[in-house]
Each structure stands twice: as C-alpha cells, then as structure tokens.
Write a protein that holds these residues in place. Structure first.
Motif: not given
Length: 188
Positions: A31, A33, A39-40, A53, A56, A100, A129, A131
């Motif tokens: 998403c 950053a 981020v949520e 965390s 990025i 983040i 982001v 992850t």
C-alpha cells in the motif's frame, strides 16, 4: 498490458487500497507507505500486531534520504555491490505513516530493480509497503499459486502480472545499521 497494469495498480494505491503484487523478491502485500489507514488495513489482513514494522520499497537510491535521516555512505556501496536484493534498516525514519515505523524509529528500505515493481513505484511517486503475502506467523508463499485465499480476498486489488512464474525466489538479505554506522546481517 504492463503499462495498463501499472496504471490500474497506481489508481488503487492512490485511493488508499491494498494490493497483492510481485515484488523484486516474493509476492507481497502493499500500500501507500505514507497512508496510515492503508497500512492499518495490511495489519488487519495479515492478522499482525501493529507493533511490528514492515519494509518499504523505493525505485531509486536518491529517495532514501527522503525517508531516513541517517543514511551512512557505506549503504550506497552495499546497495550497488550486493548481487541479491538487499533490505537495509536505517535509523530515524521520516515522512512515512507513523504505524509503519518501528518503535525504535527505524525503517527497513529496499531499492528494487525488477522493471515492473520499479516502474510501479516510479509511477506512484511514493514508497510502497512490502510485506510477505501470508497470515502472520505462517510460512511466506514463494509463488503466487501458494497464496492463501484469505489474503487474495482481503486485498483491494491483485496485480495481474507474473502470476504464472513458478520459479521460487527468496526474501531479501536484511542488514541493520546501528548508531555508529556499523551494521549487522539479520538475514542472508
């Protein structure tokens, strides 16, 4: 198709959406950053504690100083001379969504080279982001067809690029700079 897919993905990112996309390593959830609400959403999809965390991604080394205040000169040498994708944890993150940034104020940054993700970040104009595409605590899927339906159905958009690649890639090497500009290898 490449250009159209980037345009669609950028629209989702600008609208605060969460994407599932091929990074320069493994498939990731991403998403904007700089958007704390986006981020949520990632924390919720992954069922991951907000205290952890995430990485990025940037497309150009010149952008690092926009998001980390303390960038040792050796970082640029490491980035240009490492043959595998390299994530570096820098002290004193800035200009990012506060959720983040790690509790110690650091941020993990990787400069990407694969054309699709590099052009996506360049077109978006902000860090994205990255992850792993898994529920927190479960193994990270290396290829698209191993990604859980929970993840696929939880994101706002699944990028339609490189889904058929069956060669597994590996997560990046991770190093951390400390306050003396020494570094420790956390994952190789």
């Amino acid at each position: 198709m490449f250009k159209e897919e980037i345009e669609k993905t950028v629209t989702v990112l600008r609208d605060g959406g969460v994407i599932l996309y091929p990074t320069d390593t493994i498939w990731g959830i991403g998403c904007d950053a700089t958007n704390p609400k986006a981020v949520e959403k990632i924390f919720a999809i992954k069922k991951r504690p907000g205290s952890q965390s995430m990485i990025i991604l940037l497309h150009d080394v010149g952008m690092i100083k926009d998001y980390a205040s303390d960038v040792p000169e050796i970082a640029y040498d490491l980035i240009s001379n490492t043959r595998q994708p390299l994530t570096i944890i820098y002290q004193n993150a800035k200009n990012l969504a506060t959720n983040i940034i790690a509790e110690d104020g650091s941020i993990a940054i990787r400069i990407v080279e694969k054309p699709f993700v590099a052009q996506l970040i360049e077109a978006f104009g902000k860090p994205i982001v990255s992850t792993s595409a898994n529920i927190s605590g479960r193994p990270a899927p290396i290829i698209f067809n191993k990604i859980s339906d929970i993840i696929i159905n939880g994101v706002d958009y699944v990028v339609n690029y490189d889904r058929d690649i069956i060669e597994g890639t590996q997560p990046s090497m991770i190093i951390r700079f400390n306050k003396n500009n020494d570094f420790t290898i956390l994952r190789d």
